[in-house]
Design a protein around this motif. Structure first.
Motif, PDB file in Angstrom:
ATOM      1  N   HIS A 142      -5.618  29.123  29.172  1.00  0.00           N
ATOM      2  CA  HIS A 142      -7.061  29.149  28.962  1.00  0.00           C
ATOM      3  C   HIS A 142      -7.759  29.815  30.142  1.00  0.00           C
ATOM      4  CE1 HIS A 142      -7.690  25.791  31.773  1.00  0.00           C
ATOM      5  NE2 HIS A 142      -6.712  25.152  31.164  1.00  0.00           N
ATOM      6  N   LEU A 143      -9.039  30.079  29.981  1.00  0.00           N
ATOM      7  CA  LEU A 143      -9.781  30.865  30.951  1.00  0.00           C
ATOM      8  C   LEU A 143      -9.904  30.161  32.301  1.00  0.00           C
ATOM      9  CD1 LEU A 143     -10.737  33.668  30.365  1.00  0.00           C
ATOM     10  CD2 LEU A 143     -13.030  32.798  29.988  1.00  0.00           C
ATOM     11  N   GLY A 144      -9.941  28.825  32.280  1.00  0.00           N
ATOM     12  CA  GLY A 144      -9.995  28.082  33.536  1.00  0.00           C
ATOM     13  C   GLY A 144      -8.760  28.339  34.374  1.00  0.00           C
ATOM     14  N   ASN A 145      -7.582  28.351  33.723  1.00  0.00           N
ATOM     15  CA  ASN A 145      -6.343  28.719  34.421  1.00  0.00           C
ATOM     16  C   ASN A 145      -6.462  30.109  35.019  1.00  0.00           C
ATOM     17  OD1 ASN A 145      -4.277  27.027  32.020  1.00  0.00           O
ATOM     18  ND2 ASN A 145      -4.668  26.424  34.124  1.00  0.00           N
ATOM     19  N   CYS A 146      -6.976  31.052  34.215  1.00  0.00           N
ATOM     20  CA  CYS A 146      -7.065  32.444  34.668  1.00  0.00           C
ATOM     21  C   CYS A 146      -7.963  32.554  35.888  1.00  0.00           C
ATOM     22  CB  CYS A 146      -7.596  33.331  33.543  1.00  0.00           C
ATOM     23  SG  CYS A 146      -6.468  33.473  32.140  1.00  0.00           S
ATOM     24  N   ARG A 147      -9.075  31.817  35.901  1.00  0.00           N
ATOM     25  CA  ARG A 147      -9.972  31.867  37.048  1.00  0.00           C
ATOM     26  C   ARG A 147      -9.230  31.390  38.303  1.00  0.00           C
ATOM     27  NH1 ARG A 147     -14.984  28.968  39.279  1.00  0.00           N
ATOM     28  NH2 ARG A 147     -15.647  30.500  40.819  1.00  0.00           N
ATOM     29  N   THR A 148      -8.452  30.314  38.177  1.00  0.00           N
ATOM     30  CA  THR A 148      -7.688  29.804  39.317  1.00  0.00           C
ATOM     31  C   THR A 148      -6.684  30.836  39.816  1.00  0.00           C
ATOM     32  OG1 THR A 148      -7.948  27.489  38.678  1.00  0.00           O
ATOM     33  CG2 THR A 148      -6.042  28.029  40.039  1.00  0.00           C
ATOM     34  N   PHE A 149      -5.932  31.438  38.888  1.00  0.00           N
ATOM     35  CA  PHE A 149      -4.878  32.367  39.303  1.00  0.00           C
ATOM     36  C   PHE A 149      -5.441  33.683  39.832  1.00  0.00           C
ATOM     37  CE2 PHE A 149      -2.613  29.835  35.872  1.00  0.00           C
ATOM     38  CZ  PHE A 149      -2.128  28.923  36.802  1.00  0.00           C
ATOM     39  N   VAL A 150      -6.581  34.139  39.311  1.00  0.00           N
ATOM     40  CA  VAL A 150      -7.246  35.320  39.867  1.00  0.00           C
ATOM     41  C   VAL A 150      -7.749  35.013  41.279  1.00  0.00           C
ATOM     42  CG1 VAL A 150      -9.293  36.797  39.666  1.00  0.00           C
ATOM     43  CG2 VAL A 150      -7.848  36.407  37.668  1.00  0.00           C
ATOM     44  N   SER A 151      -8.292  33.816  41.474  1.00  0.00           N
ATOM     45  CA  SER A 151      -8.794  33.420  42.800  1.00  0.00           C
ATOM     46  C   SER A 151      -7.669  33.388  43.826  1.00  0.00           C
ATOM     47  CB  SER A 151      -9.468  32.046  42.721  1.00  0.00           C
ATOM     48  OG  SER A 151     -10.613  32.081  41.898  1.00  0.00           O
ATOM     49  N   PHE A 152      -6.532  32.809  43.464  1.00  0.00           N
ATOM     50  CA  PHE A 152      -5.430  32.748  44.422  1.00  0.00           C
ATOM     51  C   PHE A 152      -4.691  34.074  44.542  1.00  0.00           C
ATOM     52  CE2 PHE A 152      -6.255  28.229  44.013  1.00  0.00           C
ATOM     53  CZ  PHE A 152      -6.260  27.889  45.357  1.00  0.00           C
ATOM     54  N   ILE A 208      -7.174  10.125  50.522  1.00  0.00           N
ATOM     55  CA  ILE A 208      -7.614  11.018  51.596  1.00  0.00           C
ATOM     56  C   ILE A 208      -8.169  12.339  51.072  1.00  0.00           C
ATOM     57  CG2 ILE A 208      -5.289  12.037  51.894  1.00  0.00           C
ATOM     58  CD1 ILE A 208      -5.903  12.131  54.914  1.00  0.00           C
ATOM     59  N   LEU A 209      -7.681  12.813  49.935  1.00  0.00           N
ATOM     60  CA  LEU A 209      -8.115  14.112  49.413  1.00  0.00           C
ATOM     61  C   LEU A 209      -9.492  14.045  48.767  1.00  0.00           C
ATOM     62  CD1 LEU A 209      -7.029  17.033  49.209  1.00  0.00           C
ATOM     63  CD2 LEU A 209      -6.164  16.460  46.945  1.00  0.00           C
ATOM     64  N   THR A 210      -9.818  12.912  48.173  1.00  0.00           N
ATOM     65  CA  THR A 210     -11.070  12.784  47.428  1.00  0.00           C
ATOM     66  C   THR A 210     -12.090  11.876  48.096  1.00  0.00           C
ATOM     67  OG1 THR A 210     -10.135  10.953  46.137  1.00  0.00           O
ATOM     68  CG2 THR A 210      -9.906  13.191  45.227  1.00  0.00           C
ATOM     69  N   ASN A 211     -11.679  11.145  49.124  1.00  0.00           N
ATOM     70  CA  ASN A 211     -12.559  10.238  49.854  1.00  0.00           C
ATOM     71  C   ASN A 211     -13.089   9.101  48.974  1.00  0.00           C
ATOM     72  OD1 ASN A 211     -13.606   9.552  52.375  1.00  0.00           O
ATOM     73  ND2 ASN A 211     -15.601  10.475  51.929  1.00  0.00           N
ATOM     74  N   ARG A 212     -12.359   8.767  47.928  1.00  0.00           N
ATOM     75  CA  ARG A 212     -12.733   7.619  47.092  1.00  0.00           C
ATOM     76  C   ARG A 212     -12.169   6.344  47.712  1.00  0.00           C
ATOM     77  NH1 ARG A 212     -10.292   9.380  41.432  1.00  0.00           N
ATOM     78  NH2 ARG A 212     -11.526   7.642  40.581  1.00  0.00           N
ATOM     79  N   GLY A 264      -2.841  25.070  46.560  1.00  0.00           N
ATOM     80  CA  GLY A 264      -4.019  25.382  45.760  1.00  0.00           C
ATOM     81  C   GLY A 264      -3.910  24.947  44.321  1.00  0.00           C
ATOM     82  N   GLY A 265      -5.071  24.939  43.658  1.00  0.00           N
ATOM     83  CA  GLY A 265      -5.145  24.609  42.239  1.00  0.00           C
ATOM     84  C   GLY A 265      -6.594  24.394  41.843  1.00  0.00           C
ATOM     85  N   GLY A 266      -6.814  24.057  40.588  1.00  0.00           N
ATOM     86  CA  GLY A 266      -8.161  23.767  40.108  1.00  0.00           C
ATOM     87  C   GLY A 266      -8.654  22.426  40.630  1.00  0.00           C
ATOM     88  N   MET A 267      -9.972  22.279  40.749  1.00  0.00           N
ATOM     89  CA  MET A 267     -10.544  21.050  41.296  1.00  0.00           C
ATOM     90  C   MET A 267     -10.245  19.840  40.411  1.00  0.00           C
ATOM     91  SD  MET A 267     -14.637  21.491  40.480  1.00  0.00           S
ATOM     92  CE  MET A 267     -14.995  19.887  41.170  1.00  0.00           C
ATOM     93  N   ASP A 268      -9.943  20.068  39.132  1.00  0.00           N
ATOM     94  CA  ASP A 268      -9.616  18.963  38.237  1.00  0.00           C
ATOM     95  C   ASP A 268      -8.289  18.297  38.608  1.00  0.00           C
ATOM     96  OD1 ASP A 268      -8.653  21.576  37.359  1.00  0.00           O
ATOM     97  OD2 ASP A 268      -7.717  20.506  35.697  1.00  0.00           O
ATOM     98  N   LEU A 269      -7.482  18.958  39.433  1.00  0.00           N
ATOM     99  CA  LEU A 269      -6.189  18.399  39.829  1.00  0.00           C
ATOM    100  C   LEU A 269      -6.292  17.511  41.070  1.00  0.00           C
ATOM    101  CD1 LEU A 269      -3.885  21.539  39.412  1.00  0.00           C
ATOM    102  CD2 LEU A 269      -4.273  19.695  37.775  1.00  0.00           C
ATOM    103  N   HIS A 329      -9.303  24.382  46.394  1.00  0.00           N
ATOM    104  CA  HIS A 329      -9.536  24.089  44.981  1.00  0.00           C
ATOM    105  C   HIS A 329     -10.615  25.006  44.403  1.00  0.00           C
ATOM    106  CE1 HIS A 329      -7.634  20.316  46.338  1.00  0.00           C
ATOM    107  NE2 HIS A 329      -7.121  20.322  45.118  1.00  0.00           N
ATOM    108  N   THR A 330     -10.317  25.594  43.245  1.00  0.00           N
ATOM    109  CA  THR A 330     -11.296  26.406  42.535  1.00  0.00           C
ATOM    110  C   THR A 330     -12.178  25.506  41.682  1.00  0.00           C
ATOM    111  OG1 THR A 330      -9.713  26.746  40.727  1.00  0.00           O
ATOM    112  CG2 THR A 330      -9.793  28.417  42.453  1.00  0.00           C
ATOM    113  N   ASN A 331     -13.413  25.951  41.474  1.00  0.00           N
ATOM    114  CA  ASN A 331     -14.368  25.152  40.706  1.00  0.00           C
ATOM    115  C   ASN A 331     -14.233  25.425  39.211  1.00  0.00           C
ATOM    116  OD1 ASN A 331     -16.589  23.455  40.120  1.00  0.00           O
ATOM    117  ND2 ASN A 331     -17.589  24.049  42.026  1.00  0.00           N
TER     118      ASN A 331
END
Length: 487
Positions: free
Chosen positions: A40-50, A169-173, A242-247, A273-275
């Protein structure tokens, strides 16, 4: 090496100067796709960014080992190990063997990224090809006291880990808040804690993808694969993950916990993380009916699109937003980006036609330094693109004889364009592949117009120019020739 590169580190929630652990080698790990459906396009945005990150690190002179995994094991649908097996579900639906599903969608994934002109990773390991490494890692986590086996399944003990480590530690929750907000799941009574996640899952008789293990026949949980493969190819600690922010909240949080429980160190020094993507301001999702597959974007075959856009126009559109910013898709935004991309390529096509002067009134070094400064600021591609449009203005000014350029600066300009447009942004001029027939037509139309001008039939000449302008084609006259470009 350029030591002024700064990266926004999700782990520290601030920009940090990039210092590789083992220069000149840089270890880069990016979570790849789960290949049971079209990318999907969200994956593509992540892989283009990296891909941009990969390309720029190479430009700086680093040797980069870029690892991007393929998830092809039959883990379950939910983050908390509930639901059906994704691959088995797809295999039954399409009447295929699970590995036929894997092969089909892996090929599709590679085909799409090839259209976006992304460089292939150095290593592309698969989860099914690293079952033994995952089992060995699970055994170490159990031996270190952070996992337990129940009825053939192995779970990570989050609360025990959190007693001496910062699980969030990654999300500060707050771990306590997460425990209070996590619902009880039916059929999950064998877990000690509600946040515990599966490292190994006992296979039901009908489960298609299964392997032997010390705990019985089963399959790995989702999170363990990235920890096992990243440590195998990049070491217990490497530079960038790296990866999408949803991860971040689940997958990457659990990766850190697994790696620390096994290797006593955090896996990566920098987390990027990509948005997310939105469509006309609303979050992109299949359930909302506003999701795009890349091929739909290219063909325009989607209810929300008025036409299709070339892969390079879409890549340019993605890079016009910073990787940490939300990227909003709309027809208006895509149209504007398409025009900007074509304007850039049209200017570059003029470079061989520029006249050389003895003197030069341009400063290519200053432009290059500004381009580098943009990329050194957390890979700021929007600012880089803005600087490149200053290059467009310069090229047009030289072509119109309003600015002079000498041979040395012209060569420096060519190198600048090659470095930042082609090698770093990863753009190519895809107009030649689609405009061959149009070029022949335009040659004929321009000849008719030139004949009209020679005959002093300026009314016909203007009629041709204005008519072409109305349909999106611009003519540019010079003493030697007339050029054209699509607006």
């Amino acid at each position: 090496m350029n030591s002024s590169l700064v990266i926004y580190n999700t782990l520290s929630r601030k920009k940090e100067i990039f210092t590789p652990l083992n220069p000149p080698l840089v270890g880069l790990y990016v979570c790849g796709p789960t290949v049971y459906s079209d990318v999907h396009l969200g994956n593509c945005r992540t892989f283009v960014s990296f891909d941009l990150v990969f390309r720029y690190l190479l430009y700086l002179g680093y040797k980069v080992r870029y690892v991007r995994n393929i998830t092809d094991a039959g883990h379950l649908e939910g983050d908390r190990d509930e639901g059906d097996d994704k691959f088995a579900k797809k295999a039954k639906l399409e009447q295929l063997e699970p590995m036929e599903v894997v092969q089909k969608y892996t090929i599709g994934f590679h085909d799409v990224l090839r259209l976006f002109n992304t460089l292939p990773p150095s290593i592309e390991p698969t989860a099914t090809g690293h079952i033994s490494e995952q089992i060995e890692m699970i055994k170490k986590i159990i031996a270190n006291g952070y996992a337990y086996e129940v009825n053939g399944s192995v779970y990570f003990d989050v609360e025990k880990y959190g007693g001496s480590n910062d699980y969030t530690i990654l999300t500060n929750r707050q771990l306590e808040d997460m425990l209070n907000n996590t619902r009880e799941l039916g059929g999950q009574e064998e877990k000690k804690g509600r946040l515990d996640f599966a490292l190994w899952i006992k296979a039901k008789p009908e489960h298609l993808m299964r392997w032997p293990s010390p705990w019985g026949v089963g399959f790995p949980g989702w999170h363990i694969e990235c920890s096992a493969m990243s440590s195998k190819y990049l070491g217990d600690q490497f530079d960038i993950h790296g990866g999408g922010m949803d991860l971040a909240a689940t997958h990457h949080t659990n990766e850190i916990a697994q790696s620390r429980a096994c290797n006593h160190t955090s896996p990566a020094k920098y987390w990027m993380h990509t948005n997310m993507l939105t469509v006309n301001g609303a979050r992109m999702s299949k359930s909302s009916g506003n999701g795009f597959l890349p091929q739909e974007l290219f063909s325009g075959d989607h209810p929300l699109l008025t036409r299709g856009y070339s892969p390079m126009s879409v890549r340019f559109f993605m890079l016009q937003a910073h990787y940490r910013s939300t990227l909003d898709f709309s027809n208006e935004a895509l149209e504007a980006s398409d025009k900007g991309y074509k304007r850039l390529m049209s200017a570059i096509a003029l470079i061989p036609k520029l006249k050389i002067s003895k003197t030069s009134s341009v400063n290519i070094d200053d432009i290059r330094n500004r381009c580098i400064a943009a990329m050194n600021d957390d890979f700021n591609s929007p600012v880089l693109i803005a600087e490149l449009f200053e290059v467009v203005r310069l090229i047009n000014s030289v072509y119109d004889n309003k600015t002079s350029i000498n041979s040395a600066d012209l060569e420096a300009l060519k190198v600048l364009v090659n470095d930042f447009v082609y090698n770093i942004l990863g753009l190519t001029d895809d107009s030649n592949s689609t405009n061959d027939d149009l070029s022949k037509i335009m040659e004929f139309i321009i000849k008719l117009r030139n004949d009209a001008k020679s005959a002093k039939d300026y009314a016909t000449s203007d009629l041709i120019r204005n008519g072409l302008q109305e349909i999106g084609i611009q003519l540019k006259d010079s003493k030697e020739e007339t050029l054209w470009n699509k607006l």
